[in-house]
Scaffold this active site. Structure first.
Site, PDB file in Angstrom:
ATOM      1  N   HIS A  91      -3.510  -5.462   2.296  1.00 55.50           N
ATOM      2  CA  HIS A  91      -3.362  -5.865   3.797  1.00 55.50           C
ATOM      3  C   HIS A  91      -3.779  -7.163   4.336  1.00 55.50           C
ATOM      4  O   HIS A  91      -4.112  -8.014   3.460  1.00 55.50           O
ATOM      5  CB  HIS A  91      -3.814  -4.643   4.604  1.00 55.50           C
ATOM      6  CG  HIS A  91      -3.273  -3.307   4.334  1.00 55.50           C
ATOM      7  ND1 HIS A  91      -2.098  -2.873   4.725  1.00 55.50           N
ATOM      8  CD2 HIS A  91      -3.617  -2.284   3.634  1.00 55.50           C
ATOM      9  CE1 HIS A  91      -1.776  -1.557   4.420  1.00 55.50           C
ATOM     10  NE2 HIS A  91      -2.708  -1.032   3.534  1.00 55.50           N
ATOM     11  N   CYS A 100       0.767  -1.296   0.061  1.00 51.51           N
ATOM     12  CA  CYS A 100       0.006  -0.020   0.036  1.00 51.51           C
ATOM     13  C   CYS A 100       0.887   1.238   0.111  1.00 51.51           C
ATOM     14  O   CYS A 100       1.662   1.644  -1.010  1.00 51.51           O
ATOM     15  CB  CYS A 100      -1.213   0.057   1.131  1.00 51.51           C
ATOM     16  SG  CYS A 100      -2.398   1.077   0.744  1.00 51.51           S
TER      17      CYS A 100
HETATM   18  N1  GLN Z   1      -1.892   6.877   2.472  1.00 55.25           N
HETATM   19  C1  GLN Z   1      -2.170   6.141   0.981  1.00 55.25           C
HETATM   20  C2  GLN Z   1      -3.688   6.022   0.454  1.00 55.25           C
HETATM   21  O1  GLN Z   1      -4.650   6.210   1.217  1.00 55.25           O
HETATM   22  C3  GLN Z   1      -1.816   4.636   1.420  1.00 55.25           C
HETATM   23  C4  GLN Z   1      -2.871   4.212   2.616  1.00 55.25           C
HETATM   24  C5  GLN Z   1      -2.500   2.671   3.238  1.00 55.25           C
HETATM   25  O2  GLN Z   1      -1.188   2.522   3.302  1.00 55.25           O
HETATM   26  N2  GLN Z   1      -3.317   1.764   3.595  1.00 55.25           N
HETATM   27  O3  GLN Z   1      -3.801   5.798  -0.657  1.00 55.25           O
END
Ligand code: GLN
Length: 303
Positions: free
Chosen positions: A202, A104
């Site tokens: 995740h 992510c």
């Molecule tokens: N901040 C990034 C987004 O919202 C990644 C989010 C995350 O790592 N879950 O796309």
């Protein structure tokens, strides 16, 4: 399956965990725990080294690297640090086929840039030929369970991201079967470049995807030790194909040799969790196939 090759050799791997204090969303540390446990069960010592803001990264010290996810506010300071202090080392390691898993926010920072909903673009390392744009606070985030195809199997996880990632020449990790993936438009999920894997999954990802965890471990073992296969008299180093680059031999091995690098584990529980998520997503045939082919029948445990 008893494998008397290699197990007599004490094998060690060192994993660099990038920004463990900043990028640690949605249980991403479970990926580290899974790799440690799956190595421990095979008498492989996996040393985990945290690499934080301000630390330098010497690529030769690591056999694999992990970077997790984070909210935009955690990504901004990391982005500057990873570009200034870790970029050249990480690029060199990836070009040298070191296995890397980026989840992510970490994935976004290894592409060309991440354009958040507010504030300046965050420069990325360009390891993945891809880029990410947040669609703004009024556009629903990509949230929920997700399943993708991967190497004739499936990967399952959970996603929560506002950023939408678009691939240039980077190959996708897989095709979205259920969920959003990179951008909820082109049915791609993740990105692959050499042995670097980016994904929005995740969960954490690896506990419910033991085949992917072993894939990463195998890549690290192959790169560090090559592959050995049993012969009538002794163990010898065989390589299906080898090419030297910068004095380092990168090995391409026959699948059966690569598969022999790791003895199999009883992953019944892991695959039952994998199948349960497929069921929850309505992928009943895929769930049944997993339970049929990846789990041992109860009778196997009855003495
Ligand atoms: N901040 C990034 C987004 O919202 C990644 C989010 C995350 O790592 N879950 O796309």
């Amino acid at each position: 399956m008893t494998d008397d090759f290699l197990v007599s050799d004490h094998r060690t791997l060192t994993l660099g965990h990038l920004y463990p204090d900043q990028l640690n969303l949605y249980g991403d540390r479970g990926n580290i725990l899974t790799l440690q446990r799956r190595c421990q069960l095979r008498a492989i010592e996996l040393r985990v080294v945290g690499i934080g803001i301000g630390d330098t990264l010497v690529p030769d010290e690591y056999d694999m690297v992990f970077i997790g996810g984070g909210q935009d506010r955690e990504q901004a300071p990391v982005a500057q640090d990873v570009y200034d202090l870790k970029g050249s080392g990480l690029r060199a390691a990836v070009e040298d086929d070191m296995p890397l898993l980026a989840v992510c926010g970490g994935y976004q920072l290894l592409a060309h840039y991440y354009r958040p909903a507010e504030g300046p673009d965050m420069r990325g390392l360009g390891i993945f030929d891809a880029w990410t744009t947040h669609k703004g606070a009024r556009v629903p985030r990509c949230i929920g369970d997700v399943a993708i195809s991967w190497q004739g199997s499936t990967l399952v996880g959970f996603e929560n991201h506002g950023g939408r990632t678009y691939l240039g020449t980077a190959q996708p990790l897989g095709k979205v079967l259920k969920g959003h993936g990179n951008n909820a438009e082109d049915h791609t999920e993740g990105a692959v470049y050499r042995n670097a894997y980016g994904t929005y999954l995740h969960g954490s990802l690896l506990p419910k995807n033991p085949h992917f965890a072993d894939h990463l471990i195998r890549l690290a073992l192959q790169r560090k030790y090559g592959t050995c296969s049993r012969t009538s008299t002794n163990v010898n180093l065989t390589t299906a194909n080898a090419s030297a680059s910068n004095g380092v031999t990168s090995l391409v091995t026959a699948p059966q040799e690569a598969a022999m690098l790791l003895c199999s584990l009883d992953d019944t529980l892991e695959w039952e969790a994998h199948a349960a998520l497929l069921e929850r997503l309505g992928l009943h045939d895929a769930a049944a196939a997993v339970l049929r082919t990846r789990t041992k029948p109860v009778s196997a445990f009855q003495s």
